[in-house]
Enzyme design. Structure first.
Site, PDB file in Angstrom:
ATOM      1  N   PHE A 242     -15.867 -18.753   3.560  1.00  0.00           N
ATOM      2  CA  PHE A 242     -15.500 -17.199   2.603  1.00  0.00           C
ATOM      3  C   PHE A 242     -14.918 -16.885   2.886  1.00  0.00           C
ATOM      4  O   PHE A 242     -14.447 -16.651   3.612  1.00  0.00           O
ATOM      5  CB  PHE A 242     -17.306 -16.555   2.095  1.00  0.00           C
TER       6      PHE A 242
ATOM      7  N   LEU B  69     -15.534 -16.478   7.481  1.00  0.00           N
ATOM      8  CA  LEU B  69     -15.553 -15.260   6.386  1.00  0.00           C
ATOM      9  C   LEU B  69     -13.215 -15.292   7.354  1.00  0.00           C
ATOM     10  O   LEU B  69     -13.237 -14.297   7.599  1.00  0.00           O
ATOM     11  CB  LEU B  69     -16.226 -14.450   6.807  1.00  0.00           C
ATOM     12  N   GLU B  70     -12.973 -15.272   5.844  1.00  0.00           N
ATOM     13  CA  GLU B  70     -11.787 -14.708   5.217  1.00  0.00           C
ATOM     14  C   GLU B  70     -11.977 -13.477   4.237  1.00  0.00           C
ATOM     15  O   GLU B  70     -12.191 -13.518   3.272  1.00  0.00           O
ATOM     16  CB  GLU B  70     -10.449 -15.109   5.142  1.00  0.00           C
ATOM     17  N   LEU B  71     -12.398 -12.031   5.079  1.00  0.00           N
ATOM     18  CA  LEU B  71     -12.107 -10.608   3.746  1.00  0.00           C
ATOM     19  C   LEU B  71     -11.267 -10.162   3.410  1.00  0.00           C
ATOM     20  O   LEU B  71      -9.811 -10.583   3.684  1.00  0.00           O
ATOM     21  CB  LEU B  71     -13.627 -10.555   4.512  1.00  0.00           C
TER      22      LEU B  71
ATOM     23  N   CYS C  79      -4.216 -11.356   0.009  1.00  0.00           N
ATOM     24  CA  CYS C  79      -5.378 -10.810   1.310  1.00  0.00           C
ATOM     25  C   CYS C  79      -4.502  -9.989   2.733  1.00  0.00           C
ATOM     26  O   CYS C  79      -4.226  -9.661   3.555  1.00  0.00           O
ATOM     27  CB  CYS C  79      -6.168 -11.651   1.767  1.00  0.00           C
TER      28      CYS C  79
END
Length: 460
Positions: free
Chosen positions: A205, A228-230, A263
């Site tokens: 995600f 997870l790359e948030l 990001c």
């Protein structure tokens, strides 16, 4: 039930698609699981040929793909084709290192034994991709997952749903066996149902912190792998020995490219007090070289944000900072399209900021930076680490040894010197704190998409 994709350029309808039903979703997972059993038996060099052909499709269709990117999420057309070039760089690198990553690891000889570690595919991988870099973020997991022998189901952002269909066409033309790659258009409820299907083995995600939290909570106790790359609040530190002109040009590019919707884009800047005024003046002057406007115009350098709501959130963050004492450096009236109630917002630089303001602590994800003066490396390190995020940080200096010493103290997954906002496919892409978990790209990126299996064979 349908989903409609509206362009942030002018609100036009770009596409309308039906959302997959629960039955269609379950059937897709079953087909993916069945297809994966055969795909994992395909020789690695044959997988590589197919994946290279899929990337050839993107290169050959670069122009229409670039225009679709612009229409869907608003990136200026003069930059949109760069994403296709980025796909090629990342994908071909990950294809080429697959043999190194996936070859059996032999253990030193021991009389009468054959011992080695094999890297087995997990099964069905679900990739959930965002709109901001719709191909670059997706390819990070799709290509290595397929190269490792997994099947893939892509759930793309509904803002960039045409990208999922492009991937499908690329793999179809490349000759990938049916059902090894599939895509589904889903809402949030449908996405949670997909990842919770018992035959889904791994979820990759890329998105918001809140989205990552929801996924982790939903999968609690399911014993599935999750990457997870948030979020990020990436910092730049301009040391007293920095090449100032180079730093200004590249920090602003890292802050305002893609309307700040990156990001790993620069969101806060710390400048040594000896260079602070010169940096601030030079940066503000350079902002006026940008053209805010319709991203289909080849002269435009900054397009709209992805939505009116996204732009409003950035405006609110700026207003809150000003109310707490921050000062704006850029005259918004200079930029004709920068209007309340639209997705168009001019770039802004704020001074007199501090860490009591959201502008320096909460993700902005828009074309705005706060700039603070610092007296020392120690103060810069303290402020950079004073964050719930830890994706990247950049140090602008002529002293590589100092950059390494500072970098060792930074709580980030990547440390740059004299550059920023870039993913090198040869290096692992990782986040700490609320910037995520897991590791994409490089040889190490294959580890989360495979499981080690030990073979301990005794000869009689």
């Amino acid at each position: 039930m349908n989903i409609t994709l509206y362009s942030p350029i002018d609100g036009r309808v770009v596409a309308e698609r039906a959302l997959a039903s629960a039955e269609e979703t379950s059937a897709a997972v079953e087909r993916a699981a069945d297809a994966q059993r055969s795909w994992r038996q395909v020789a690695l060099h044959e997988r590589a040929v197919i994946c290279h052909k899929a990337i050839d499709y993107f290169v050959q269709n670069q122009e229409p793909i670039a225009e679709e990117i612009t229409l869907q999420m608003g990136r200026p057309i003069q930059y949109a084709a760069g994403e296709v070039r980025g796909i090629e760089e990342r994908a071909r690198y990950m294809i080429d290192v697959a043999e190194t990553a996936l070859t059996d690891e032999l253990i030193e000889e021991h009389a009468g034994f054959n011992r080695f570690i094999r890297h087995e595919p997990l099964g069905v991988v679900v990739t959930i991709a965002p709109w901001n870099y719709p191909y670059l973020t997706a390819v990070n997991s799709i290509i290595p997952a397929l190269m490792a022998g997994n099947s893939v189901i892509l759930k793309h952002s509904n803002q960039t749903l045409l990208c999922a269909e492009r991937f499908a066409e690329a793999f179809k033309q490349a000759g990938l066996p049916d059902e090894v790659f599939q895509y589904l258009h889903l809402n949030h409820e449908g996405t949670l149902a997909l990842i919770n299907h018992e035959r889904v083995d791994f979820v990759s995600f890329t998105g918001s912190v809140s989205g990552g939290e929801q996924i982790e909570k939903s999968l609690a106790g399911a014993f599935k792998g999750v990457a997870l790359e948030l979020g990020g609040k990436d910092a730049a530190y301009i040391r007293e020995d920095a090449n100032l002109a180079h730093a200004i040009e590249n920090v602003l590019d890292g802050a305002f490219f893609n309307s700040g919707q990156s990001c790993c884009g620069i969101e806060r800047v710390y400048v040594h007090e000896s260079l602070y005024e010169r940096f601030l003046t030079g940066a503000i002057n350079q902002v006026y070289e940008h053209k805010l406007g319709n991203p289909l115009d080849p002269e435009t350098t900054i397009g709209p944000m992805v939505s009116v709501n996204a732009a409003a959130a950035v405006r609110q963050q700026i207003e809150d900072a000003v109310a707490q004492g921050a000062r704006t450096g850029v005259d918004q009236h200079y930029f004709e399209r920068s209007e309340e109630g639209t997705a168009y917002i001019a770039p802004q630089i704020l001074s007199h900021v501090n860490h009591q303001m959201d502008i320096m602590t909460e993700e902005s994800f828009g074309p705005v930076i706060g700039v603070m003066s610092v007296a020392s490396d120690e103060e810069a390190v303290k402020l950079i680490n004073d964050s719930q995020y830890g994706l990247t940080a950049s140090i602008w200096t002529e002293d590589e040894e100092k950059a390494l010493a500072i970098g060792d103290l930074l709580e980030t997954g990547t440390v740059f010197m004299n550059r920023c906002d870039y993913l090198d496919p040869a290096l692992p892409w990782v986040g700490v704190k609320q910037s995520g978990r897991g590791c994409a790209l490089s040889v190490l990126g294959y580890q989360q998409l495979t499981r080690p299996k030990s073979f301990h064979l005794k000869r009689i």
